[in-house]
Design a protein around this motif. Structure first.
Motif, PDB file in Angstrom:
ATOM      1  N   VAL A  36       0.831  -1.205   0.000  1.00 17.28           N
ATOM      2  CA  VAL A  36       0.000   0.000   0.000  1.00 17.28           C
ATOM      3  C   VAL A  36       0.866   1.255   0.000  1.00 17.28           C
ATOM      4  O   VAL A  36       0.499   2.279  -0.586  1.00 17.28           O
ATOM      5  CB  VAL A  36      -0.981  -0.006   1.197  1.00 17.28           C
ATOM      6  CG1 VAL A  36      -0.271   0.278   2.514  1.00 17.28           C
ATOM      7  CG2 VAL A  36      -2.088   1.022   0.971  1.00 17.28           C
ATOM      8  N   GLN A  37       2.032   1.180   0.639  1.00 13.26           N
ATOM      9  CA  GLN A  37       2.949   2.330   0.584  1.00 13.26           C
ATOM     10  C   GLN A  37       3.418   2.574  -0.848  1.00 13.26           C
ATOM     11  O   GLN A  37       3.525   3.712  -1.291  1.00 13.26           O
ATOM     12  CB  GLN A  37       4.145   2.105   1.501  1.00 13.26           C
ATOM     13  CG  GLN A  37       5.083   3.317   1.556  1.00 13.26           C
ATOM     14  CD  GLN A  37       6.196   3.146   2.561  1.00 13.26           C
ATOM     15  OE1 GLN A  37       6.562   2.035   2.914  1.00 13.26           O
ATOM     16  NE2 GLN A  37       6.738   4.245   3.035  1.00 13.26           N
ATOM     17  N   SER A  38       3.686   1.489  -1.560  1.00 15.01           N
ATOM     18  CA  SER A  38       4.070   1.606  -2.962  1.00 15.01           C
ATOM     19  C   SER A  38       2.947   2.233  -3.788  1.00 15.01           C
ATOM     20  O   SER A  38       3.191   3.075  -4.664  1.00 15.01           O
ATOM     21  CB  SER A  38       4.430   0.234  -3.527  1.00 15.01           C
ATOM     22  OG  SER A  38       4.753   0.305  -4.896  1.00 15.01           O
ATOM     23  N   ASP A  39       1.701   1.837  -3.482  1.00 14.46           N
ATOM     24  CA  ASP A  39       0.545   2.412  -4.188  1.00 14.46           C
ATOM     25  C   ASP A  39       0.384   3.894  -3.867  1.00 14.46           C
ATOM     26  O   ASP A  39       0.020   4.703  -4.742  1.00 14.46           O
ATOM     27  CB  ASP A  39      -0.727   1.654  -3.813  1.00 14.46           C
ATOM     28  CG  ASP A  39      -0.736   0.231  -4.362  1.00 14.46           C
ATOM     29  OD1 ASP A  39      -0.003  -0.027  -5.341  1.00 14.46           O
ATOM     30  OD2 ASP A  39      -1.479  -0.606  -3.809  1.00 14.46           O
ATOM     31  N   ILE A  40       0.633   4.268  -2.616  1.00 15.31           N
ATOM     32  CA  ILE A  40       0.528   5.681  -2.218  1.00 15.31           C
ATOM     33  C   ILE A  40       1.582   6.524  -2.924  1.00 15.31           C
ATOM     34  O   ILE A  40       1.301   7.619  -3.412  1.00 15.31           O
ATOM     35  CB  ILE A  40       0.654   5.800  -0.674  1.00 15.31           C
ATOM     36  CG1 ILE A  40      -0.620   5.267  -0.011  1.00 15.31           C
ATOM     37  CG2 ILE A  40       0.907   7.239  -0.256  1.00 15.31           C
ATOM     38  CD1 ILE A  40      -0.537   5.163   1.490  1.00 15.31           C
ATOM     39  N   LEU A  41       2.795   6.009  -2.996  1.00 12.63           N
ATOM     40  CA  LEU A  41       3.852   6.720  -3.724  1.00 12.63           C
ATOM     41  C   LEU A  41       3.514   6.840  -5.205  1.00 12.63           C
ATOM     42  O   LEU A  41       3.862   7.836  -5.860  1.00 12.63           O
ATOM     43  CB  LEU A  41       5.187   5.993  -3.543  1.00 12.63           C
ATOM     44  CG  LEU A  41       5.782   6.005  -2.129  1.00 12.63           C
ATOM     45  CD1 LEU A  41       7.045   5.163  -2.072  1.00 12.63           C
ATOM     46  CD2 LEU A  41       6.064   7.436  -1.687  1.00 12.63           C
ATOM     47  N   ALA A  42       2.822   5.831  -5.738  1.00 14.59           N
ATOM     48  CA  ALA A  42       2.424   5.872  -7.148  1.00 14.59           C
ATOM     49  C   ALA A  42       1.421   6.992  -7.393  1.00 14.59           C
ATOM     50  O   ALA A  42       1.437   7.624  -8.461  1.00 14.59           O
ATOM     51  CB  ALA A  42       1.826   4.530  -7.561  1.00 14.59           C
ATOM     52  N   VAL A  43       0.538   7.258  -6.421  1.00 17.51           N
ATOM     53  CA  VAL A  43      -0.421   8.359  -6.556  1.00 17.51           C
ATOM     54  C   VAL A  43       0.318   9.685  -6.670  1.00 17.51           C
ATOM     55  O   VAL A  43       0.034  10.521  -7.542  1.00 17.51           O
ATOM     56  CB  VAL A  43      -1.386   8.395  -5.353  1.00 17.51           C
ATOM     57  CG1 VAL A  43      -2.309   9.608  -5.449  1.00 17.51           C
ATOM     58  CG2 VAL A  43      -2.213   7.123  -5.295  1.00 17.51           C
ATOM     59  N   SER A  44       1.290   9.892  -5.786  1.00 19.58           N
ATOM     60  CA  SER A  44       2.073  11.131  -5.798  1.00 19.58           C
ATOM     61  C   SER A  44       2.846  11.280  -7.109  1.00 19.58           C
ATOM     62  O   SER A  44       2.888  12.355  -7.707  1.00 19.58           O
ATOM     63  CB  SER A  44       3.037  11.136  -4.607  1.00 19.58           C
ATOM     64  OG  SER A  44       3.792  12.324  -4.580  1.00 19.58           O
ATOM     65  N   LYS A  45       3.454  10.195  -7.551  1.00 22.00           N
ATOM     66  CA  LYS A  45       4.223  10.227  -8.796  1.00 22.00           C
ATOM     67  C   LYS A  45       3.325  10.504 -10.000  1.00 22.00           C
ATOM     68  O   LYS A  45       3.692  11.271 -10.901  1.00 22.00           O
ATOM     69  CB  LYS A  45       4.949   8.896  -8.976  1.00 22.00           C
ATOM     70  CG  LYS A  45       5.831   8.835 -10.204  1.00 22.00           C
ATOM     71  CD  LYS A  45       6.551   7.499 -10.302  1.00 22.00           C
ATOM     72  CE  LYS A  45       7.445   7.427 -11.538  1.00 22.00           C
ATOM     73  NZ  LYS A  45       8.137   6.112 -11.631  1.00 22.00           N
ATOM     74  N   SER A  46       2.149   9.910 -10.008  1.00 22.12           N
ATOM     75  CA  SER A  46       1.218  10.096 -11.137  1.00 22.12           C
ATOM     76  C   SER A  46       0.737  11.533 -11.223  1.00 22.12           C
ATOM     77  O   SER A  46       0.647  12.103 -12.314  1.00 22.12           O
ATOM     78  CB  SER A  46       0.024   9.154 -11.002  1.00 22.12           C
ATOM     79  OG  SER A  46       0.426   7.807 -11.098  1.00 22.12           O
TER      80      SER A  46
END
Length: 248
Positions: free
Chosen positions: A94-104
């Protein structure tokens, strides 16, 4: 220095050329008239300043929404990482998914934008995970996390609205037309005033006044254009997107 010269573009040379040609024809034909420039100033300066203020206001709103987005995303991650009933593997995922939101979001707002749907999909993935794991959390904690996730989604939509919807295009077109017309109206009137003041023997005064005044106006217009998209990383006043990216 290059960042400050970026306000000079093809429009600058067009309006300077119009000013130079108008000055030459005014001197050759001794064309002059007494005309108050108050109306011209109102016709150009007021809508130009209004557009610049609107663009600055949009930039400030963008900073506010991005700051709220980042802080909410950090809080969501911290709350999820502190849940004892969620496994370490799930926390890493889920941390990886959260970082993906910021990156996107950064990629969408930047100079080479990705589709907004990708940002929404990444955010919805995290939101769905929170809803699915709400039974493993205390009720208050679950509601608090979902509330912060709502701030994340709100930040995405607000910044997207700022990026997609600009200041009124009709006002920008109006300003540009009058800036092109400005030297044609301004220079003969200034020539009349110079002759009244006894400066008619030096044509370079007229050239200088005409070109400086038109350069100022077109530079202000170019500044406004630079501020239209505060995310494209072109102007000196653009939002520093890396400051709001959790991956940084």
């Amino acid at each position: 220095m290059e960042k400050y010269l970026i306000i000079i573009n093809w429009r600058t040379f067009v309006v300077l050329a119009i000013s130079a040609v108008t000055t030459h024809l005014t001197l050759v034909n001794n064309f002059q008239y007494n005309f108050g420039l108050t109306m011209i100033s109102i016709a150009i300066i007021f809508p130009l300043v209004f557009s610049i203020k609107s663009a600055f206001r949009r930039r400030e709103k963008a900073l506010e929404h991005l700051a709220r987005f980042r802080s909410a995303l950090i809080t969501v991650n911290a709350c999820l990482q502190s849940q004892p009933k969620i496994s370490e593997e799930e926390k890493e995922a889920v941390q990886s998914d959260i970082l993906a939101v910021s990156k996107s979001l950064r990629a969408y707002l930047g100079p080479d934008p990705i589709p907004l749907e990708k940002v929404r999909a990444d955010a919805i993935k995290v939101s769905t995970y929170i809803q699915q794991r709400s039974s493993h959390m205390k009720y208050n904690a679950s509601m608090k996390i979902q509330g912060f996730m709502g701030d994340v989604l709100s930040g995405i939509e607000n910044t997207a609205a700022i990026k997609e919807h600009r200041t009124p295009a009709s006002i920008r077109a109006y300003c540009l037309i009058f800036i092109y017309l400005y030297p044609i109206i301004y220079i003969p009137s200034v020539y009349y005033s110079l002759q009244e003041g006894g400066s008619e023997s030096n044509p370079w005064i007229l050239y200088s006044l005409g070109m400086i005044s038109t350069f100022i106006l077109i530079s202000l217009f170019n500044v406004q254009i630079q501020l239209e998209n505060p995310f494209d990383q072109v102007g000196v006043d653009d939002v520093k997107l890396e400051l709001f990216d959790l991956n940084e």
